[in-house]
Design a protein around this motif. Structure first.
Motif, mmCIF file in Angstrom:
data_model
loop_
_atom_site.group_PDB
_atom_site.id
_atom_site.type_symbol
_atom_site.label_atom_id
_atom_site.label_comp_id
_atom_site.label_asym_id
_atom_site.label_seq_id
_atom_site.Cartn_x
_atom_site.Cartn_y
_atom_site.Cartn_z
ATOM 1 N N ALA A 30 23.690 25.288 29.305
ATOM 2 C CA ALA A 30 24.107 26.167 28.204
ATOM 3 C C ALA A 30 22.943 26.996 27.663
ATOM 4 O O ALA A 30 23.135 28.123 27.211
ATOM 5 C CB ALA A 30 24.724 25.335 27.078
ATOM 6 N N GLY A 31 21.749 26.427 27.704
ATOM 7 C CA GLY A 31 20.588 27.112 27.146
ATOM 8 C C GLY A 31 20.343 28.487 27.740
ATOM 9 O O GLY A 31 19.688 29.330 27.131
ATOM 10 N N SER A 39 22.625 20.597 23.290
ATOM 11 C CA SER A 39 21.545 20.706 22.304
ATOM 12 C C SER A 39 20.189 20.668 22.982
ATOM 13 O O SER A 39 19.300 21.471 22.679
ATOM 14 C CB SER A 39 21.617 19.565 21.293
ATOM 15 O OG SER A 39 22.832 19.612 20.600
ATOM 16 N N LEU A 40 20.029 19.720 23.909
ATOM 17 C CA LEU A 40 18.741 19.619 24.589
ATOM 18 C C LEU A 40 18.504 20.833 25.478
ATOM 19 O O LEU A 40 17.368 21.280 25.652
ATOM 20 C CB LEU A 40 18.675 18.332 25.411
ATOM 21 C CG LEU A 40 18.525 17.070 24.574
ATOM 22 C CD1 LEU A 40 18.555 15.830 25.457
ATOM 23 C CD2 LEU A 40 17.231 17.095 23.761
ATOM 24 N N THR A 47 19.104 16.398 16.742
ATOM 25 C CA THR A 47 17.888 16.315 15.923
ATOM 26 C C THR A 47 16.797 17.215 16.493
ATOM 27 O O THR A 47 16.199 18.029 15.774
ATOM 28 C CB THR A 47 17.382 14.859 15.869
ATOM 29 O OG1 THR A 47 18.473 14.027 15.479
ATOM 30 C CG2 THR A 47 16.245 14.717 14.885
ATOM 31 N N LEU A 48 16.546 17.075 17.794
ATOM 32 C CA LEU A 48 15.500 17.900 18.410
ATOM 33 C C LEU A 48 15.875 19.379 18.358
ATOM 34 O O LEU A 48 15.036 20.236 18.092
ATOM 35 C CB LEU A 48 15.271 17.476 19.864
ATOM 36 C CG LEU A 48 14.608 16.113 20.065
ATOM 37 C CD1 LEU A 48 14.465 15.797 21.553
ATOM 38 C CD2 LEU A 48 13.245 16.066 19.394
ATOM 39 N N GLY A 49 17.143 19.669 18.623
ATOM 40 C CA GLY A 49 17.596 21.058 18.613
ATOM 41 C C GLY A 49 17.426 21.697 17.240
ATOM 42 O O GLY A 49 16.953 22.823 17.118
ATOM 43 N N ALA A 86 15.271 23.126 25.234
ATOM 44 C CA ALA A 86 14.416 23.455 26.381
ATOM 45 C C ALA A 86 14.290 24.965 26.542
ATOM 46 O O ALA A 86 13.191 25.495 26.755
ATOM 47 C CB ALA A 86 14.997 22.834 27.649
ATOM 48 N N ALA A 87 15.402 25.669 26.397
ATOM 49 C CA ALA A 87 15.384 27.121 26.607
ATOM 50 C C ALA A 87 14.466 27.811 25.601
ATOM 51 O O ALA A 87 13.845 28.824 25.913
ATOM 52 C CB ALA A 87 16.794 27.683 26.500
ATOM 53 N N LEU A 88 14.368 27.255 24.390
ATOM 54 C CA LEU A 88 13.534 27.885 23.367
ATOM 55 C C LEU A 88 12.098 27.383 23.429
ATOM 56 O O LEU A 88 11.235 27.873 22.710
ATOM 57 C CB LEU A 88 14.104 27.608 21.971
ATOM 58 C CG LEU A 88 15.455 28.248 21.678
ATOM 59 C CD1 LEU A 88 15.945 27.851 20.292
ATOM 60 C CD2 LEU A 88 15.368 29.763 21.797
#
Ligand SMILES: Nc1ncnc2c1ncn2[C@@H]1O[C@H](COP(=O)(O)OP(=O)(O)O)[C@@H](O)[C@H]1O
Ligand SMILES: [Mg+2]
Lengths: 247, 242
Positions: free
Chosen positions: B67-68, B144-145, B231-233, B149-151
């Motif tokens: 999705a990222g 979310s992950l 949370t990480l996102g 990662a994408a950012l």
């Protein structure tokens, strides 16, 4: 409308902004001038809550930047240097989404978008994508995006860079009209000094992350015995602005 | 709440307007179903009810896990910056996308299950509904992950890195062949990935064993994975904010 003290931002070893104080009053159009890399965008992104300052303090549109960034966001509009539209989606959808994020209902949002597009001489472009639009049209569209929620203060980052002289003049007319009609306060960056001279009530000249001159265009010119703001720039920095403004 | 609905609705219209990517991100598991399923079925390893849950996790990886990719463009064109300058909370900005990804996955997963039925899959309806719920939870963590990662990694690296990462993660989950066949070392490595637990939980649901430890583990690990992802996102969406 803006009060900033000692704003700095370092990116690793790069000191992009090195201690900026600035005050902007309601209803003013203030030009933030300087060559590429001077720190204009970085300063704007700090004042719009998009970037955390390394140090310093600011109140923007009456709210503290650190204590209440959400209030700042509600009251300001920001038009980024690179625009706000992906080239593959219908601009109407994007504008309506943005308006809804400021709390408008679907119907209010569509109405607001229609009115605003008409005001900016872009009637009926909702179904189009930016691919088919001119540079001037795209820039007005970006400005529409920043005005959806009727902000008190609008930040414009290089709104006219890359436009032909006619589109630039047209854009300035729109900015002037917004100030006159809505009392909008405008803080904009540019490296076209003759435009800043014609449009801005006051200008701040930034170089290497520091404000090196500030005042009304006339004050600055008489202070430095200069005929144009370009000459002022030369006097305070020892360089021509254009050299640094390759892009 | 209205902001979340507006965002999710917007992204859903975009996604369902682009049928190609909708089909494309589900293509791999679908091909496995049609071209590998019949072999698996005859191999004596297990029935369709063993394979299809694995393919759902594979789908999670190729659909929500990638999705990222969409946010890379939003970042490049200033769309993300424009969203971040609104008063909407950062977690809402993330969840608006993630919910879209969950809905997309749900539709794709349902399609695969229906196709599985056509090929001979038999599973209790309650188990299948439970599986859709579990895969939704997993997709929240995955999407979310994926955005995180994408950012975080360099834009041009996202697609190659992620599409490479998906392969070992999928193989290690035991999606294609149950890990009960694995040598000890592989079994151990597999247990270090969250998807192993999801696959086994889904298989328990398809088998109708609703009280098995495998299901409990599948639910616990998937929930923890979703919490970790969000949370990480959110942290990543907040980074650099004033
Ligand atoms: N995200 C960033 N990471 C590292 N350096 C940056 C970043 N943004 C800007 N800079 C650096 O900070 C300085 C000021 O940049 P900027 O504010 O964009 O200048 P301007 O808008 O006046 O052209 C430049 O040297 C630029 O390379
Ligand atoms: Mg800039």
């Amino acid at each position: 409308m803006i009060h900033a003290r000692g704003l700095t931002k370092t990116f690793g070893p790069v000191e992009a902004v090195r201690g900026i104080d600035l005050d902007v009053s309601p209803g003013e159009i203030v030009g933030f001038l300087g060559p590429n890399g001077a720190g204009k965008t970085t300063t704007l992104r700090m004042l719009t809550t998009l970037l955390r300052p390394t140090s310093g303090a600011a109140t923007v549109a009456g709210a503290d930047l650190f204590a209440d960034p959400a209030a700042v966001r509600r009251r300001i509009g920001y038009v980024a240097q690179g625009g706000a539209f992906a080239p593959f989606s219908a601009v109407g959808e994007e504008l309506v989404l943005q308006a809804r994020l400021y709390g408008l209902s679907g119907e209010q949002a569509r109405e607001r978008v229609t009115t605003l597009l008409a005001e900016l001489d872009l009637p009926g472009v909702e179904e189009r994508t930016t691919v088919t639009m001119s540079g001037g049209q795209k820039r007005r569209l970006d400005i529409a995006m920043g005005l959806l929620h009727r902000p008190e203060l609008l930040f414009l980052d290089e709104p006219t860079t890359g436009l032909d002289p006619q589109s630039r003049a047209n854009l300035w007319d729109h900015v002037r009209r917004l100030r006159e009609r809505d009392g909008l306060t405008v803080f904009l960056t540019t490296h076209y000094l003759e435009e800043a001279d014609a449009l801005c009530d006051r200008v701040l000249i930034i170089d290497h992350g520091r404000i090196v001159a500030a005042g009304t265009p006339d004050e600055l010119k008489s202070e430095h015995g200069a005929r144009t703001l370009d000459d002022v720039f030369l006097a305070v920095t020892g360089r021509e602005l254009r050299e640094g403004a390759a892009a | 709440m209205t902001a979340l609905a507006a965002l999710t609705g917007h992204y859903l219209r975009v996604s369902f307007g682009n049928k190609f990517s909708l089909v494309f991100s589900a293509l791999q598991p679908f091909l496995y179903l049609v071209l590998f399923g019949p072999l698996f079925q005859r191999s004596g390893v297990g029935s369709w009810a063993v394979l299809v849950p694995g393919l759902l996790v594979q789908l999670g990886l190729t659909s929500a896990g990638m999705a990222g990719f969409t946010i890379v463009f939003d970042q490049r064109f200033g769309v993300l910056e424009r969203l971040r300058v609104t008063p909407v909370s950062r977690v809402t900005l993330l969840l608006g996308r993630v919910l879209r990804d969950s809905v997309v996955l749900l539709v794709q997963a349902a399609t695969i299950i229906v196709a599985g039925y056509a090929l001979g899959l038999r599973a209790p309806i309650a188990g299948v509904l439970g599986a859709l719920l579990l895969i939704t939870v997993l997709s929240v963590g995955l999407a979310s992950l994926s955005y995180t990662a994408a950012l975080t990694i360099r834009q041009e690296l996202f697609a190659p890195v992620m599409s490479t990462l998906v392969v070992p993660l999928m193989l290690l989950s035991g999606a294609l062949l149950p890990m009960s066949l694995a040598p000890a070392w592989l079994d151990v490595v597999s247990r270090l990935t969250p998807f192993r637990y999801a696959v086994e939980g889904l298989r328990a649901l398809f088998a109708g064993s609703y009280t098995s430890p495998a299901l409990v583990w599948g639910v616990v690990v998937s929930l923890a994975f979703a919490v970790l992802g969000v949370t990480l996102g959110t942290k990543r969406f907040q980074r650099e904010n004033a």
